[in-house]
Scaffold this active site. Structure first.
Site, PDB file in Angstrom:
ATOM      1  N   ASP A  28       1.005  -0.851   0.061  1.00 51.98           N
ATOM      2  CA  ASP A  28       0.198  -0.149   0.290  1.00 51.98           C
ATOM      3  C   ASP A  28       0.981   1.064   0.090  1.00 51.98           C
ATOM      4  O   ASP A  28       2.434   1.536   0.808  1.00 51.98           O
ATOM      5  CB  ASP A  28      -0.897   0.203   1.242  1.00 51.98           C
ATOM      6  CG  ASP A  28      -1.951   0.503   1.276  1.00 51.98           C
ATOM      7  OD1 ASP A  28      -2.664   1.585  -0.154  1.00 51.98           O
ATOM      8  OD2 ASP A  28      -3.129   1.186   1.947  1.00 51.98           O
ATOM      9  N   ASN A  76     -10.780  -2.670  -6.247  1.00 56.27           N
ATOM     10  CA  ASN A  76      -9.757  -2.141  -6.954  1.00 56.27           C
ATOM     11  C   ASN A  76     -10.076  -2.337  -8.696  1.00 56.27           C
ATOM     12  O   ASN A  76      -9.973  -0.947  -8.733  1.00 56.27           O
ATOM     13  CB  ASN A  76      -8.242  -2.364  -7.698  1.00 56.27           C
ATOM     14  CG  ASN A  76      -7.006  -3.143  -6.717  1.00 56.27           C
ATOM     15  OD1 ASN A  76      -6.314  -3.482  -6.184  1.00 56.27           O
ATOM     16  ND2 ASN A  76      -7.536  -1.561  -5.634  1.00 56.27           N
TER      17      ASN A  76
HETATM   18  C1  FPP Z   1      -1.769   0.177  -3.108  1.00 56.14           C
HETATM   19  O1  FPP Z   1      -1.137   1.827  -3.406  1.00 56.14           O
HETATM   20  C2  FPP Z   1      -1.257  -0.704  -4.213  1.00 56.14           C
HETATM   21  C3  FPP Z   1      -1.667  -1.093  -5.707  1.00 56.14           C
HETATM   22  C4  FPP Z   1      -3.375  -1.222  -5.242  1.00 56.14           C
HETATM   23  C5  FPP Z   1      -1.408  -1.616  -6.492  1.00 56.14           C
HETATM   24  C6  FPP Z   1      -0.015  -2.980  -5.944  1.00 56.14           C
HETATM   25  C7  FPP Z   1       0.431  -2.662  -7.700  1.00 56.14           C
HETATM   26  C8  FPP Z   1       1.633  -2.980  -7.294  1.00 56.14           C
HETATM   27  C9  FPP Z   1       2.286  -2.364  -6.741  1.00 56.14           C
HETATM   28  C10 FPP Z   1       2.543  -3.193  -8.788  1.00 56.14           C
HETATM   29  C11 FPP Z   1       2.084  -4.613  -9.655  1.00 56.14           C
HETATM   30  C12 FPP Z   1       2.919  -5.464  -8.490  1.00 56.14           C
HETATM   31  C13 FPP Z   1       3.372  -7.187  -9.173  1.00 56.14           C
HETATM   32  C14 FPP Z   1       3.987  -8.177  -8.148  1.00 56.14           C
HETATM   33  C15 FPP Z   1       3.100  -7.296 -10.770  1.00 56.14           C
HETATM   34  P1  FPP Z   1      -2.711   2.611  -3.858  1.00 56.14           P
HETATM   35  O2  FPP Z   1      -2.564   2.613  -5.101  1.00 56.14           O
HETATM   36  O3  FPP Z   1      -3.618   2.541  -3.221  1.00 56.14           O
HETATM   37  O4  FPP Z   1      -1.381   3.935  -3.261  1.00 56.14           O
HETATM   38  P2  FPP Z   1      -2.253   5.496  -1.809  1.00 56.14           P
HETATM   39  O5  FPP Z   1      -3.016   4.032  -0.842  1.00 56.14           O
HETATM   40  O6  FPP Z   1      -1.058   5.697  -1.384  1.00 56.14           O
HETATM   41  O7  FPP Z   1      -3.003   5.624  -3.211  1.00 56.14           O
END
Ligand code: FPP
Length: 248
Positions: A28, A76
């Site tokens: 996150d 998501n």
């Molecule tokens: C949460 O951060 C992260 C995600 C919803 C996506 C996770 C994906 C990756 C790290 C990239 C792909 C990984 C692989 C292994 C292919 P957020 O966007 O919710 O962050 P925020 O809460 O700060 O907005």
């Protein structure tokens, strides 16, 4: 009789400290990381994929058997379409660029969740990566794609109910092991350590059943800043905790 998973054994190269067999991470903070730098959210996800690469390497070096990463939750889909497309593109890129290295390093790729929702092309690419690495035994990388723990439990209940309806299962024989076998995680070791980055303290529908006896670790670091050192600190914290599984 106690039913305690034989997990978190000291590894030969761990100096005697308990190394978790299975670590899962809620990655996150990509968006906040990007925002703090005046970058688009996609740049945060790209840096997040780079962090995943580093953490996988560090986990393998530490003797962790299985690393499960929450890359895309069933919630998501509520994000804007552009961001969903960015995440799909990143997954495609990650698989294309990492598959040879994963295979060479003896890493088996597993998927939990229903990745068919990502469309036939990406789905085929993921299936190919899973089957190409299926016989690898050094370590497992499980990626949660379109995963939600409640849906996983509902599917498991339906699966058991169908077996009962067809006469293949006696309801009296349904126990924790049977339910475990009906989950997407059935081939993974018991979950020992669940980490969430970015200071949020929620499980967000991730591995709810599997986390029953896992150690939970919530760290302030935003996911793109999480690397080998942060993972090693998390493993040290795990080794220092006393797990009693309800006993004394
Ligand atoms: C949460 O951060 C992260 C995600 C919803 C996506 C996770 C994906 C990756 C790290 C990239 C792909 C990984 C692989 C292994 C292919 P957020 O966007 O919710 O962050 P925020 O809460 O700060 O907005």
């Amino acid at each position: 009789m106690t039913v305690v998973p034989a997990s978190a054994e000291p590894r030969p190269d761990s100096g005697g400290a308990a190394v978790p067999r299975h670590v899962a991470i809620i990655m996150d903070g990509n968006g906040r990381w990007a925002k703090a730098r005046g970058l688009p959210r996609a740049a945060g996800h790209k840096a997040g994929a780079e962090a995943a690469r580093k953490v996988l390497r560090a986990a393998g070096e530490a003797g962790v058997e299985c690393l499960t990463l929450y890359a895309f939750s069933s919630e998501n889909w509520r994000r804007p379409e552009t961001e969903i497309n960015d995440l799909k593109g990143l997954l495609r890129f990650y698989i294309q660029s990492e598959l040879d290295a994963l295979h060479k390093e003896g890493i088996r790729l597993k998927i939990i969740g229903d990745h068919s929702a990502f469309g036939p092309e990406l789905c085929k690419m993921v299936d190919h990566a899973v089957s190409r690495t299926a016989a690898n035994t050094r370590m497992t990388l499980a990626i949660a794609l379109n995963y939600g723990s409640r849906v996983e439990l509902v599917n498991a209940a339906r699966n058991l109910a169908e077996k009962v309806a067809s006469g293949d299962l006696d309801p009296a024989d349904i126990d924790e092991a049977k339910l475990d076998e009906a989950l997407d995680t059935r081939e993974l070791p018991p979950l020992d350590l669940l980490i969430r980055t970015s200071g949020e303290c929620r499980l967000s529908n991730f591995l709810l059943w599997q986390a029953a006896y896992a150690e939970l670790l919530f760290v302030e670091t935003l996911w793109p800043d999480f690397g080998g050192n942060e993972l090693r600190a998390a493993l040290a914290e795990f080794a220092a905790r006393e797990r009693r599984y309800g006993g004394l």
